[in-house]
Design a protein around this motif. Structure first.
Motif, PDB file in Angstrom:
ATOM      1  N   ASP A 135       0.838  -1.199   0.000  1.00 34.05           N
ATOM      2  CA  ASP A 135       0.000   0.000   0.000  1.00 34.05           C
ATOM      3  C   ASP A 135       0.875   1.251   0.000  1.00 34.05           C
ATOM      4  O   ASP A 135       0.538   2.269  -0.619  1.00 34.05           O
ATOM      5  CB  ASP A 135      -0.926   0.009   1.221  1.00 34.05           C
ATOM      6  CG  ASP A 135      -1.946  -1.117   1.184  1.00 34.05           C
ATOM      7  OD1 ASP A 135      -2.377  -1.479   0.080  1.00 34.05           O
ATOM      8  OD2 ASP A 135      -2.301  -1.633   2.261  1.00 34.05           O
ATOM      9  N   THR A 138       2.051   1.744  -3.492  1.00 38.37           N
ATOM     10  CA  THR A 138       0.995   2.347  -4.311  1.00 38.37           C
ATOM     11  C   THR A 138       0.933   3.854  -4.100  1.00 38.37           C
ATOM     12  O   THR A 138       0.798   4.635  -5.051  1.00 38.37           O
ATOM     13  CB  THR A 138      -0.363   1.709  -3.975  1.00 38.37           C
ATOM     14  OG1 THR A 138      -0.320   0.307  -4.276  1.00 38.37           O
ATOM     15  CG2 THR A 138      -1.490   2.356  -4.773  1.00 38.37           C
ATOM     16  N   THR A 139       1.036   4.283  -2.841  1.00 36.17           N
ATOM     17  CA  THR A 139       1.032   5.716  -2.540  1.00 36.17           C
ATOM     18  C   THR A 139       2.231   6.406  -3.168  1.00 36.17           C
ATOM     19  O   THR A 139       2.109   7.504  -3.740  1.00 36.17           O
ATOM     20  CB  THR A 139       1.038   5.939  -1.022  1.00 36.17           C
ATOM     21  OG1 THR A 139      -0.125   5.334  -0.449  1.00 36.17           O
ATOM     22  CG2 THR A 139       1.056   7.417  -0.677  1.00 36.17           C
ATOM     23  N   LEU A 141       3.910   5.508  -5.801  1.00 34.79           N
ATOM     24  CA  LEU A 141       3.720   5.578  -7.251  1.00 34.79           C
ATOM     25  C   LEU A 141       2.808   6.744  -7.627  1.00 34.79           C
ATOM     26  O   LEU A 141       3.052   7.450  -8.610  1.00 34.79           O
ATOM     27  CB  LEU A 141       3.134   4.260  -7.766  1.00 34.79           C
ATOM     28  CG  LEU A 141       4.114   3.096  -7.897  1.00 34.79           C
ATOM     29  CD1 LEU A 141       3.372   1.784  -8.079  1.00 34.79           C
ATOM     30  CD2 LEU A 141       5.053   3.344  -9.085  1.00 34.79           C
ATOM     31  N   ARG A 142       1.776   6.952  -6.845  1.00 33.68           N
ATOM     32  CA  ARG A 142       0.872   8.073  -7.111  1.00 33.68           C
ATOM     33  C   ARG A 142       1.605   9.408  -6.931  1.00 33.68           C
ATOM     34  O   ARG A 142       1.425  10.345  -7.715  1.00 33.68           O
ATOM     35  CB  ARG A 142      -0.333   7.993  -6.180  1.00 33.68           C
ATOM     36  CG  ARG A 142      -1.382   9.072  -6.441  1.00 33.68           C
ATOM     37  CD  ARG A 142      -2.679   8.790  -5.722  1.00 33.68           C
ATOM     38  NE  ARG A 142      -2.507   8.697  -4.273  1.00 33.68           N
ATOM     39  CZ  ARG A 142      -2.624   7.573  -3.568  1.00 33.68           C
ATOM     40  NH1 ARG A 142      -2.906   6.424  -4.185  1.00 33.68           N
ATOM     41  NH2 ARG A 142      -2.466   7.584  -2.265  1.00 33.68           N
ATOM     42  N   GLU A 143       2.447   9.485  -5.887  1.00 34.18           N
ATOM     43  CA  GLU A 143       3.201  10.719  -5.648  1.00 34.18           C
ATOM     44  C   GLU A 143       4.146  11.012  -6.813  1.00 34.18           C
ATOM     45  O   GLU A 143       4.238  12.151  -7.283  1.00 34.18           O
ATOM     46  CB  GLU A 143       4.001  10.609  -4.349  1.00 34.18           C
ATOM     47  CG  GLU A 143       3.162  10.434  -3.090  1.00 34.18           C
ATOM     48  CD  GLU A 143       2.409  11.693  -2.708  1.00 34.18           C
ATOM     49  OE1 GLU A 143       2.771  12.772  -3.213  1.00 34.18           O
ATOM     50  OE2 GLU A 143       1.455  11.593  -1.925  1.00 34.18           O
ATOM     51  N   THR A 145       3.952   9.962  -9.866  1.00 41.08           N
ATOM     52  CA  THR A 145       3.211  10.196 -11.112  1.00 41.08           C
ATOM     53  C   THR A 145       2.515  11.545 -11.133  1.00 41.08           C
ATOM     54  O   THR A 145       2.499  12.236 -12.160  1.00 41.08           O
ATOM     55  CB  THR A 145       2.173   9.075 -11.314  1.00 41.08           C
ATOM     56  OG1 THR A 145       2.831   7.800 -11.324  1.00 41.08           O
ATOM     57  CG2 THR A 145       1.436   9.264 -12.633  1.00 41.08           C
ATOM     58  N   GLU A 146       1.950  11.946  -9.981  1.00 39.56           N
ATOM     59  CA  GLU A 146       1.051  13.103  -9.970  1.00 39.56           C
ATOM     60  C   GLU A 146       1.573  14.324  -9.218  1.00 39.56           C
ATOM     61  O   GLU A 146       1.100  15.444  -9.466  1.00 39.56           O
ATOM     62  CB  GLU A 146      -0.297  12.697  -9.353  1.00 39.56           C
ATOM     63  CG  GLU A 146      -0.988  11.547 -10.064  1.00 39.56           C
ATOM     64  CD  GLU A 146      -2.253  11.105  -9.356  1.00 39.56           C
ATOM     65  OE1 GLU A 146      -2.624  11.732  -8.333  1.00 39.56           O
ATOM     66  OE2 GLU A 146      -2.873  10.124  -9.815  1.00 39.56           O
ATOM     67  N   ARG A 147       2.511  14.139  -8.293  1.00 36.27           N
ATOM     68  CA  ARG A 147       2.849  15.251  -7.399  1.00 36.27           C
ATOM     69  C   ARG A 147       4.349  15.520  -7.321  1.00 36.27           C
ATOM     70  O   ARG A 147       4.846  15.983  -6.307  1.00 36.27           O
ATOM     71  CB  ARG A 147       2.300  14.969  -5.998  1.00 36.27           C
ATOM     72  CG  ARG A 147       0.788  14.796  -5.942  1.00 36.27           C
ATOM     73  CD  ARG A 147       0.322  14.566  -4.524  1.00 36.27           C
ATOM     74  NE  ARG A 147       0.681  15.685  -3.659  1.00 36.27           N
ATOM     75  CZ  ARG A 147       0.793  15.590  -2.336  1.00 36.27           C
ATOM     76  NH1 ARG A 147       0.610  14.440  -1.733  1.00 36.27           N
ATOM     77  NH2 ARG A 147       1.114  16.661  -1.612  1.00 36.27           N
ATOM     78  N   ILE A 160       9.390   4.792 -11.193  1.00 36.11           N
ATOM     79  CA  ILE A 160       8.132   4.064 -11.384  1.00 36.11           C
ATOM     80  C   ILE A 160       8.416   2.598 -11.671  1.00 36.11           C
ATOM     81  O   ILE A 160       7.795   1.697 -11.091  1.00 36.11           O
ATOM     82  CB  ILE A 160       7.314   4.704 -12.524  1.00 36.11           C
ATOM     83  CG1 ILE A 160       6.748   6.057 -12.081  1.00 36.11           C
ATOM     84  CG2 ILE A 160       6.181   3.781 -12.969  1.00 36.11           C
ATOM     85  CD1 ILE A 160       6.050   6.832 -13.178  1.00 36.11           C
ATOM     86  N   HIS A 164       7.330  -0.458  -9.140  1.00 41.16           N
ATOM     87  CA  HIS A 164       6.438  -1.492  -9.673  1.00 41.16           C
ATOM     88  C   HIS A 164       7.062  -2.871  -9.500  1.00 41.16           C
ATOM     89  O   HIS A 164       6.418  -3.809  -8.995  1.00 41.16           O
ATOM     90  CB  HIS A 164       6.167  -1.244 -11.159  1.00 41.16           C
ATOM     91  CG  HIS A 164       4.927  -0.454 -11.429  1.00 41.16           C
ATOM     92  ND1 HIS A 164       3.677  -0.841 -10.965  1.00 41.16           N
ATOM     93  CD2 HIS A 164       4.731   0.691 -12.135  1.00 41.16           C
ATOM     94  CE1 HIS A 164       2.775   0.036 -11.365  1.00 41.16           C
ATOM     95  NE2 HIS A 164       3.382   0.980 -12.057  1.00 41.16           N
ATOM     96  N   ARG A 249       8.264  14.959  -3.804  1.00 35.34           N
ATOM     97  CA  ARG A 249       6.951  15.580  -3.700  1.00 35.34           C
ATOM     98  C   ARG A 249       7.107  17.102  -3.666  1.00 35.34           C
ATOM     99  O   ARG A 249       8.021  17.631  -3.031  1.00 35.34           O
ATOM    100  CB  ARG A 249       6.228  15.131  -2.431  1.00 35.34           C
ATOM    101  CG  ARG A 249       5.816  13.669  -2.407  1.00 35.34           C
ATOM    102  CD  ARG A 249       5.160  13.331  -1.090  1.00 35.34           C
ATOM    103  NE  ARG A 249       6.074  13.544   0.036  1.00 35.34           N
ATOM    104  CZ  ARG A 249       5.769  13.298   1.302  1.00 35.34           C
ATOM    105  NH1 ARG A 249       4.564  12.860   1.605  1.00 35.34           N
ATOM    106  NH2 ARG A 249       6.647  13.525   2.245  1.00 35.34           N
TER     107      ARG A 249
END
Length: 277
Positions: A135, A138-139, A141-143, A145-147, A160, A164, A249
């Motif tokens: 988990d 996953t967080t 990866l989101r950071e 990708t997006e932030r 990434i 993964h 970030r």
């Protein structure tokens, strides 16, 4: 925290402790990032103060501490003069902990391994609804990708791919999983008059013990009987990949962030080379 937020956090901690009858004449900042740790004097309380939106995370940490103290774990506990809960005041979540005066900086590798062994034994005695290591991946990866707008595209692709691949490997085999501390690095292991104590318990999660062992200095590995050495190496690479994700970030507040961004990526590559060597 930004200076205006830090001032408000200090006042929230002072008001919370004073409201419980604890004397607060002065306070000192022990740690300052997205949340702050304050030493309250002369009552000798460690106040951990986070934005109110993180109250659930603070409550989770309080529950972990309560259960682990009851299970005999070598952890820093809550202040016994206050109810074991989170106090929400003026936009902040405040929890009150025992303050431990450091008595040294070096913990021998065998002592470090012993603390982790006793901690993992205590963790097996408790039942807790905690996330899995994946988990956290996953967080991250989101950071990334997006932030992380300042992360170069090639480094983004590298992080990434690494997250993964290593996360999928842990997800594929959960046979060794148990509750973990989550981040038992040397900064979270205090040398106190009561012996070494683990703190920052809000990172508790499920995963293989090797994930915890990978946070310790490498000299500790030799004293961890039964551990999968190759898995420790892979987890060490994953830890540095997670560290790098947090540093990139946009809102990261870690001091000396620019240097740590570069060093983190170098550490990931070095750890991966050792896994493949």
């Amino acid at each position: 925290m930004r200076p205006p937020d830090l001032r408000r956090a200090v006042e929230a901690a002072r008001a919370t402790a004073s409201g419980l009858g604890l004397r607060v004449d002065d306070m000192r900042v022990v740690h300052d990032s997205d949340r702050v740790a304050l030493r309250l004097l002369p009552c000798e309380v460690l106040a951990r103060v986070a934005p109110a939106e993180q109250a659930a995370d603070s409550a989770f940490e309080v529950e972990v501490a309560r259960l682990l103290v009851g299970a005999g774990a070598p952890v820093g506990g809550l202040d016994p003069r206050a109810e074991p809960r989170v106090h929400v005041r003026n936009g902040f979540a405040v929890s009150l902990w025992t303050y431990y005066e450091p008595v040294g900086t070096e913990i021998a590798p065998d002592a470090y391994a012993d603390v982790l062994t006793r901690h993992h034994t205590a963790l097996r005695r408790i039942s807790l609804d905690a996330p899995h290591v994946t988990d956290r991946v996953t967080t991250a990866l989101r950071e990334v990708t997006e932030r992380a707008p300042e992360l170069p595209s090639a480094e983004r692709e590298f992080l990434i791919g690494t997250l993964h691949r290593l996360g999928a490997a842990l997800d594929a085999d959960r046979s060794r999983d148990q509750l973990l501390h989550g981040e038992p690095h040397s900064g979270n292991l205090l040398h106190t008059s009561q012996g070494p104590l683990l703190v920052d318990l809000g990172t508790c999660c499920h995963g293989p013990v090797e994930f915890d062992l990978a946070h310790a200095p490498e000299e500790v590995d030799a004293y961890c009987e039964g551990a999968d050495r190759q898995l420790i190496l892979r987890c060490r690479a994953l830890n540095w990949a997670l560290f790098s994700a947090w540093r990139w970030r946009a809102d990261d507040r870690m001091p000396d962030r620019e240097r740590l961004r570069v060093e983190g990526l170098e550490r990931v590559r070095s750890a991966l080379d050792r896994c493949e060597g």
